[in-house]
Scaffold this motif. Sequence first.
Motif, PDB file in Angstrom:
ATOM      1  N   PRO A  41      31.498  24.655   7.310  1.00 25.39           N
ATOM      2  CA  PRO A  41      30.741  25.518   6.794  1.00 25.39           C
ATOM      3  C   PRO A  41      29.817  25.357   5.853  1.00 25.39           C
ATOM      4  CG  PRO A  41      32.860  25.561   5.814  1.00 25.39           C
ATOM      5  CD  PRO A  41      32.756  24.695   6.756  1.00 25.39           C
ATOM      6  N   ILE A  42      30.008  24.131   5.197  1.00 27.47           N
ATOM      7  CA  ILE A  42      29.267  23.303   4.404  1.00 27.47           C
ATOM      8  C   ILE A  42      28.055  22.496   5.019  1.00 27.47           C
ATOM      9  CG2 ILE A  42      28.833  21.925   2.187  1.00 27.47           C
ATOM     10  CD1 ILE A  42      31.823  22.429   1.695  1.00 27.47           C
ATOM     11  N   THR A  43      26.753  22.522   4.523  1.00 28.04           N
ATOM     12  CA  THR A  43      25.652  22.099   5.364  1.00 28.04           C
ATOM     13  C   THR A  43      24.864  20.941   4.565  1.00 28.04           C
ATOM     14  OG1 THR A  43      24.171  23.836   4.842  1.00 28.04           O
ATOM     15  CG2 THR A  43      25.409  24.192   6.930  1.00 28.04           C
ATOM     16  N   THR A  44      24.145  20.099   5.304  1.00 27.48           N
ATOM     17  CA  THR A  44      23.180  19.100   4.606  1.00 27.48           C
ATOM     18  C   THR A  44      22.071  19.899   4.055  1.00 27.48           C
ATOM     19  OG1 THR A  44      22.415  18.691   6.867  1.00 27.48           O
ATOM     20  CG2 THR A  44      24.026  17.319   5.983  1.00 27.48           C
ATOM     21  N   ARG A  45      21.231  19.514   3.513  1.00 26.62           N
ATOM     22  CA  ARG A  45      19.972  19.758   2.920  1.00 26.62           C
ATOM     23  C   ARG A  45      18.822  18.779   2.910  1.00 26.62           C
ATOM     24  NH1 ARG A  45      20.643  24.230  -0.620  1.00 26.62           N
ATOM     25  NH2 ARG A  45      18.702  24.624  -0.433  1.00 26.62           N
ATOM     26  N   VAL A  46      17.676  19.308   2.829  1.00 22.57           N
ATOM     27  CA  VAL A  46      16.498  18.160   2.862  1.00 22.57           C
ATOM     28  C   VAL A  46      16.351  17.440   1.231  1.00 22.57           C
ATOM     29  CG1 VAL A  46      13.868  17.883   2.866  1.00 22.57           C
ATOM     30  CG2 VAL A  46      15.254  19.411   4.680  1.00 22.57           C
ATOM     31  N   TYR A  47      17.278  16.784   0.945  1.00 22.02           N
ATOM     32  CA  TYR A  47      17.353  16.017  -0.271  1.00 22.02           C
ATOM     33  C   TYR A  47      16.572  14.654  -0.515  1.00 22.02           C
ATOM     34  CZ  TYR A  47      21.139  19.132  -1.624  1.00 22.02           C
ATOM     35  OH  TYR A  47      22.011  20.454  -1.930  1.00 22.02           O
ATOM     36  N   ASP A  48      16.199  14.313   0.436  1.00 19.87           N
ATOM     37  CA  ASP A  48      15.128  12.857   0.691  1.00 19.87           C
ATOM     38  C   ASP A  48      15.755  11.836   0.021  1.00 19.87           C
ATOM     39  OD1 ASP A  48      12.852  11.706   0.887  1.00 19.87           O
ATOM     40  OD2 ASP A  48      11.919  12.358  -1.075  1.00 19.87           O
ATOM     41  N   LEU A  49      17.100  11.500   0.390  1.00 20.91           N
ATOM     42  CA  LEU A  49      18.015  10.486  -0.134  1.00 20.91           C
ATOM     43  C   LEU A  49      17.566   9.217   0.694  1.00 20.91           C
ATOM     44  CD1 LEU A  49      21.475  12.316  -0.479  1.00 20.91           C
ATOM     45  CD2 LEU A  49      19.582  11.778  -1.994  1.00 20.91           C
ATOM     46  N   GLY A  50      17.063   9.589   1.916  1.00 19.88           N
ATOM     47  CA  GLY A  50      16.774   8.234   2.807  1.00 19.88           C
ATOM     48  C   GLY A  50      17.406   8.115   4.113  1.00 19.88           C
ATOM     49  N   GLY A  51      17.226   7.298   5.098  1.00 21.68           N
ATOM     50  CA  GLY A  51      17.883   7.065   6.265  1.00 21.68           C
ATOM     51  C   GLY A  51      17.098   6.100   6.928  1.00 21.68           C
ATOM     52  N   ARG A  52      17.786   5.922   8.246  1.00 21.57           N
ATOM     53  CA  ARG A  52      17.297   4.839   9.322  1.00 21.57           C
ATOM     54  C   ARG A  52      17.304   5.730  10.817  1.00 21.57           C
ATOM     55  NH1 ARG A  52      19.863  -0.555   6.604  1.00 21.57           N
ATOM     56  NH2 ARG A  52      18.455  -0.434   4.909  1.00 21.57           N
ATOM     57  N   MET A  53      16.198   5.314  11.438  1.00 13.49           N
ATOM     58  CA  MET A  53      16.162   5.842  12.824  1.00 13.49           C
ATOM     59  C   MET A  53      15.908   4.486  13.722  1.00 13.49           C
ATOM     60  SD  MET A  53      13.511   8.774  14.178  1.00 13.49           S
ATOM     61  CE  MET A  53      13.749   9.248  15.953  1.00 13.49           C
ATOM     62  N   ASN A  54      16.496   4.752  14.920  1.00 13.70           N
ATOM     63  CA  ASN A  54      16.292   3.760  15.981  1.00 13.70           C
ATOM     64  C   ASN A  54      16.680   2.373  15.468  1.00 13.70           C
ATOM     65  OD1 ASN A  54      15.690   5.432  17.908  1.00 13.70           O
ATOM     66  ND2 ASN A  54      13.608   5.450  17.243  1.00 13.70           N
ATOM     67  N   VAL A  55      17.868   2.259  14.860  1.00 15.09           N
ATOM     68  CA  VAL A  55      18.519   0.945  14.526  1.00 15.09           C
ATOM     69  C   VAL A  55      19.909   0.958  15.272  1.00 15.09           C
ATOM     70  CG1 VAL A  55      17.428   0.859  12.471  1.00 15.09           C
ATOM     71  CG2 VAL A  55      19.526   2.179  12.299  1.00 15.09           C
ATOM     72  N   PRO A  56      20.544   0.021  15.125  1.00 11.51           N
ATOM     73  CA  PRO A  56      21.989   0.044  15.656  1.00 11.51           C
ATOM     74  C   PRO A  56      22.771   0.927  14.834  1.00 11.51           C
ATOM     75  CG  PRO A  56      21.135  -2.078  15.562  1.00 11.51           C
ATOM     76  CD  PRO A  56      20.218  -1.319  14.925  1.00 11.51           C
ATOM     77  N   VAL A  57      23.594   1.727  15.350  1.00 13.32           N
ATOM     78  CA  VAL A  57      24.425   2.726  14.471  1.00 13.32           C
ATOM     79  C   VAL A  57      25.902   2.578  15.085  1.00 13.32           C
ATOM     80  CG1 VAL A  57      22.565   4.250  13.944  1.00 13.32           C
ATOM     81  CG2 VAL A  57      24.090   4.524  16.108  1.00 13.32           C
ATOM     82  N   SER A  58      26.600   3.337  14.253  1.00 14.23           N
ATOM     83  CA  SER A  58      28.384   3.064  14.732  1.00 14.23           C
ATOM     84  C   SER A  58      28.635   4.836  14.723  1.00 14.23           C
ATOM     85  CB  SER A  58      29.098   2.633  13.469  1.00 14.23           C
ATOM     86  OG  SER A  58      30.474   2.890  13.983  1.00 14.23           O
ATOM     87  N   ILE A  59      29.113   5.115  16.207  1.00 16.10           N
ATOM     88  CA  ILE A  59      29.487   6.313  16.549  1.00 16.10           C
ATOM     89  C   ILE A  59      30.789   6.373  17.053  1.00 16.10           C
ATOM     90  CG2 ILE A  59      29.083   8.575  17.806  1.00 16.10           C
ATOM     91  CD1 ILE A  59      26.940   7.859  15.795  1.00 16.10           C
ATOM     92  N   GLY A  60      31.738   6.838  16.414  1.00 15.16           N
ATOM     93  CA  GLY A  60      33.092   7.035  16.895  1.00 15.16           C
ATOM     94  C   GLY A  60      33.718   5.715  17.006  1.00 15.16           C
ATOM     95  N   GLY A  61      33.472   4.447  16.149  1.00 12.30           N
ATOM     96  CA  GLY A  61      33.743   3.149  16.596  1.00 12.30           C
ATOM     97  C   GLY A  61      33.163   2.442  17.622  1.00 12.30           C
ATOM     98  N   VAL A  62      31.983   2.779  18.054  1.00 14.60           N
ATOM     99  CA  VAL A  62      31.120   2.403  18.937  1.00 14.60           C
ATOM    100  C   VAL A  62      30.005   1.942  18.622  1.00 14.60           C
ATOM    101  CG1 VAL A  62      30.154   2.355  21.236  1.00 14.60           C
ATOM    102  CG2 VAL A  62      32.474   3.202  20.895  1.00 14.60           C
ATOM    103  N   VAL A  63      29.414   0.615  18.574  1.00 13.09           N
ATOM    104  CA  VAL A  63      28.137   0.479  18.267  1.00 13.09           C
ATOM    105  C   VAL A  63      27.065   1.156  19.456  1.00 13.09           C
ATOM    106  CG1 VAL A  63      26.406  -1.645  17.825  1.00 13.09           C
ATOM    107  CG2 VAL A  63      28.794  -1.648  16.901  1.00 13.09           C
ATOM    108  N   VAL A  64      26.191   1.796  18.889  1.00 12.51           N
ATOM    109  CA  VAL A  64      24.869   2.354  19.562  1.00 12.51           C
ATOM    110  C   VAL A  64      23.871   1.669  19.492  1.00 12.51           C
ATOM    111  CG1 VAL A  64      24.075   4.521  20.648  1.00 12.51           C
ATOM    112  CG2 VAL A  64      26.399   4.698  19.744  1.00 12.51           C
TER     113      VAL A  64
END
Length: 221
Positions: free
Chosen positions: A136-159
């Motif tokens: 029930p607790i959601t994220t907000r637009v806090y402008d902390l940063g992030g990365r897009m279209n880079v290698p990521v880890s999803i459930g133990g798998v590199v995507v």
Amino acid sequence: MQKYVVGPMPSQISAEVVALLEQAETATIGHWRHWGFVDRGIQGMLKGKRVAGTAVTVQIPSADSTLLHHALGLLRPGDVLVVDRLGDVRHACWGGGVTVAAKAAGAKAGVVDGPCTDLEEVEASDFPLYGRGLAPITTRVYDLGGRMNVPVSIGGVVVMPGDAVLCDDSGVLILPPDEAEEEARAAIARQARGLLVQDRCTKGEKLGDISGATAKVLAGL
């Protein structure tokens, strides 16, 4: 240090290969492949869906979803938005609003390594969404940063951006683009053989006799 990194949008998996993948079951490929399957805790919010598409990756920290909102504006028909939550399991970054935006962009599905929310709205949109349950607790637009279209880890798998993603009731499978067609065709062929075996069983044959398991057991007694 750069707050945001946004890589180029990846090349998309061809429509022909996507159509083949959507005839394949993750559990069929799981008969011979032992990598690329995300942790089974990541499950579909809606049942009876099987979709495939091109991975577009996002990493967002803790309670912040600023980059996720931006990424929704870059999605193309056929993309699957894959969200690395960097270990956060408290905040739901994906709810009704994100679902509507992703579907409007033509995205095939969303895969979140964390909880989601607004299940009723997801159901109303009939949008394939995969995650680690609800929160029930959601994220907000806090402008902390992030990365897009880079290698990521999803459930133990590199995507990697541009990977093929196959999602169904059994789970989520990530495939390198150059392996997707071969795996899909092998799965389709195996599923056809499986139907023949099932037909033989309904007509009275024993599965152990067909598979050879019974002969192995008897030889070992």
